[in-house]
Design a protein around this motif. Structure first.
Motif, PDB file in Angstrom:
ATOM      1  N   PHE A 233       0.872  -1.172   0.000  1.00  0.00           N
ATOM      2  CA  PHE A 233       0.000   0.000   0.000  1.00  0.00           C
ATOM      3  C   PHE A 233       0.913   1.227   0.000  1.00  0.00           C
ATOM      4  O   PHE A 233       1.738   1.395   0.910  1.00  0.00           O
ATOM      5  CB  PHE A 233      -0.874  -0.032   1.250  1.00  0.00           C
ATOM      6  CG  PHE A 233      -1.813   1.136   1.430  1.00  0.00           C
ATOM      7  CD1 PHE A 233      -3.173   0.980   1.257  1.00  0.00           C
ATOM      8  CD2 PHE A 233      -1.335   2.389   1.816  1.00  0.00           C
ATOM      9  CE1 PHE A 233      -4.050   2.048   1.455  1.00  0.00           C
ATOM     10  CE2 PHE A 233      -2.200   3.457   2.001  1.00  0.00           C
ATOM     11  CZ  PHE A 233      -3.552   3.289   1.823  1.00  0.00           C
ATOM     12  N   ILE A 234       0.775   2.066  -1.025  1.00  0.00           N
ATOM     13  CA  ILE A 234       1.619   3.256  -1.128  1.00  0.00           C
ATOM     14  C   ILE A 234       0.754   4.438  -1.550  1.00  0.00           C
ATOM     15  O   ILE A 234       0.134   4.399  -2.618  1.00  0.00           O
ATOM     16  CB  ILE A 234       2.763   3.071  -2.151  1.00  0.00           C
ATOM     17  CG1 ILE A 234       3.664   1.899  -1.745  1.00  0.00           C
ATOM     18  CG2 ILE A 234       3.578   4.357  -2.290  1.00  0.00           C
ATOM     19  CD1 ILE A 234       4.750   1.572  -2.778  1.00  0.00           C
ATOM     20  N   GLU A 235       0.712   5.478  -0.745  1.00  0.00           N
ATOM     21  CA  GLU A 235       0.032   6.690  -1.161  1.00  0.00           C
ATOM     22  C   GLU A 235       1.003   7.559  -1.949  1.00  0.00           C
ATOM     23  O   GLU A 235       2.163   7.724  -1.559  1.00  0.00           O
ATOM     24  CB  GLU A 235      -0.522   7.443   0.054  1.00  0.00           C
ATOM     25  CG  GLU A 235      -1.728   6.732   0.648  1.00  0.00           C
ATOM     26  CD  GLU A 235      -2.415   7.501   1.745  1.00  0.00           C
ATOM     27  OE1 GLU A 235      -3.580   7.173   2.042  1.00  0.00           O
ATOM     28  OE2 GLU A 235      -1.785   8.405   2.325  1.00  0.00           O
ATOM     29  N   THR A 236       0.506   8.103  -3.057  1.00  0.00           N
ATOM     30  CA  THR A 236       1.371   8.857  -3.959  1.00  0.00           C
ATOM     31  C   THR A 236       0.613  10.047  -4.530  1.00  0.00           C
ATOM     32  O   THR A 236      -0.618  10.033  -4.611  1.00  0.00           O
ATOM     33  CB  THR A 236       1.897   7.939  -5.079  1.00  0.00           C
ATOM     34  OG1 THR A 236       2.825   8.654  -5.892  1.00  0.00           O
ATOM     35  CG2 THR A 236       0.775   7.400  -5.952  1.00  0.00           C
ATOM     36  N   HIS A 237       1.377  11.072  -4.926  1.00  0.00           N
ATOM     37  CA  HIS A 237       0.773  12.330  -5.383  1.00  0.00           C
ATOM     38  C   HIS A 237       1.790  13.015  -6.300  1.00  0.00           C
ATOM     39  O   HIS A 237       2.996  12.929  -6.059  1.00  0.00           O
ATOM     40  CB  HIS A 237       0.473  13.222  -4.170  1.00  0.00           C
ATOM     41  CG  HIS A 237      -0.417  14.386  -4.450  1.00  0.00           C
ATOM     42  ND1 HIS A 237       0.034  15.524  -5.081  1.00  0.00           N
ATOM     43  CD2 HIS A 237      -1.732  14.610  -4.171  1.00  0.00           C
ATOM     44  CE1 HIS A 237      -0.962  16.396  -5.176  1.00  0.00           C
ATOM     45  NE2 HIS A 237      -2.042  15.864  -4.637  1.00  0.00           N
TER      46      HIS A 237
END
Length: 271
Positions: A233-237
Motif C-alpha cells: 500500500f503506497i500513497e502517492t501524489h
C-alpha cells in the motif's frame, strides 16, 4: 481469500505482489485520473495487479480545520469513474455502518482504518455488503490479535478479507514495523498488505499536522517484499507538498516507477 476474487484485478495468475496505490484523499477528478492513469500504465507494463485507492472522506483528523473532502457522493463518483475508465478495482476507507452501504455502491474494496479495526458493528456492516474488506491492523494491536477482526467479517458470512500491517506505536511520535507480523497474519488465512506510507507516519505533532518520512518508503517496501508480503500500500501524489491531506507521508509520483521496478526484481529473486 484468493486475489482473483477481487473484481477487475488483473495479472492474478502471476507471482507478483499486488499494489494498492493512489492519493490520500480525492481532491478532484483531474488529479484522480492523472494518478490512476500513470500508476495503471506502470503496473500494466510490470504486470502488477493494481487497486486504485483514494479516501472519499477523511474522518480521522487531528485538527478541526483539516481538509476532510470535496463531498461524499462527488468523491465516490470519481472513484467509480476511475474504476470504469481504467477497468481496475478501487478502494476507499469507511468509518461508520451507514458508510459501508453507501461506499459499497461505488467501490470494490472497503478499507477499515486502523483506529477502527476493533469496531464490531463497522466490520459486520462492511462484511454484509459482500465487498472485499481490507482491515488495517491497529497501531495498538499484535499481529495475532487480528484473528478476531478477521473472524468478525467471516462470521458475518464474508470470506473475502485482506489484512494490512501499518506499524506499531513506538513512543508518542513514531511507529515501527515488526516484519515477523507478516507471516503471523498470513497464517490467519488472509493475504497481507504492508502499508509503506502510514508505517512511516510521525503522529501527535504539536502543530496538529501528522509528519512522515517518505524518503524511507523504499526501505520499508523492499524489506516487505523480501519478507514475503502479498501486497503493498503506497500513497502517492504528483506534488505531495501541495496535497490537501497527508502530504508529508506520500511518495512523489515520479518516484514510483523506479521503485516498483526494483521491487519486481526483488520478488523474482526470492520466489
Amino acid at each position: 481469500m484468493e486475489l482473483k476474487h477481487i473484481p477487475k484485478l488483473k495479472f492474478t495468475d502471476g507471482q507478483s505482489f499486488f499494489l494498492i496505490a493512489g492519493p490520500c484523499a480525492i481532491e478532484g477528478e483531474d488529479m484522480a485520473f492523472e494518478i490512476a492513469g500513470r500508476v495503471n500504465a506502470i503496473c500494466e507494463r510490470l504486470e502488477i495487479p493494481y487497486i486504485f485507492k483514494g479516501s472519499y472522506r477523511k474522518a480521522n483528523r487531528s485538527r478541526i480545520d483539516s481538509f476532510t473532502g470535496i463531498g461524499d457522493e462527488k468523491a465516490l463518483g470519481i472513484l467509480k469513474a476511475v474504476g470504469e475508465k481504467f477497468q481496475i478495482p478501487v478502494t476507499t476507507d469507511i468509518h461508520s455502518e451507514p458508510e459501508a452501504a453507501l461506499a459499497a455502491q461505488y467501490v470494490d474494496v472497503l478499507q477499515i482504518p486502523a483506529f477502527l479495526c476493533r469496531q464490531t458493528s463497522l466490520l459486520v456492516a462492511a462484511a454484509e455488503t459482500g465487498k472485499v474488506v481490507n482491515i488495517k491492523k491497529g497501531q495498538f494491536l499484535s499481529p495475532d490479535a487480528m484473528q478476531f477482526a478477521a473472524d468478525k467479517v467471516r462470521g458475518a458470512g464474508n470470506e473475502r478479507v485482506l489484512l494490512t500491517e501499518r506499524g506499531t506505536t513506538f513512543g508518542y511520535q513514531d511507529l515501527i514495523v515488526d516484519f515477523r507480523g507478516i507471516p503471523t497474519m498470513q497464517s490467519l488465512g488472509a493475504p497481507v498488505v504492508l502499508d509503506c506510507t502510514h508505517s512511516l507516519q510521525q503522529p501527535n505533532q504539536t502543530s496538529g499536522v501528522t509528519g512522515g518520512r517518505p524518503a524511507m518508503i523504499s526501505t520499508i517496501a523492499k524489506a516487505g517484499i523480501a519478507a514475503g508480503v502479498d501486497g503493498l500500500f503506497i500513497e502517492t501524489h504528483p506534488t505531495p507538498s501541495t496535497a490537501k491531506s497527508d502530504g508529508a507521508n506520500m511518495l512523489p509520483l515520479d518516484q514510483l516507477e523506479p521503485l516498483l521496478e526494483r521491487l519486481v526484481n526483488i520478488r523474482k529473486a526470492i520466489i
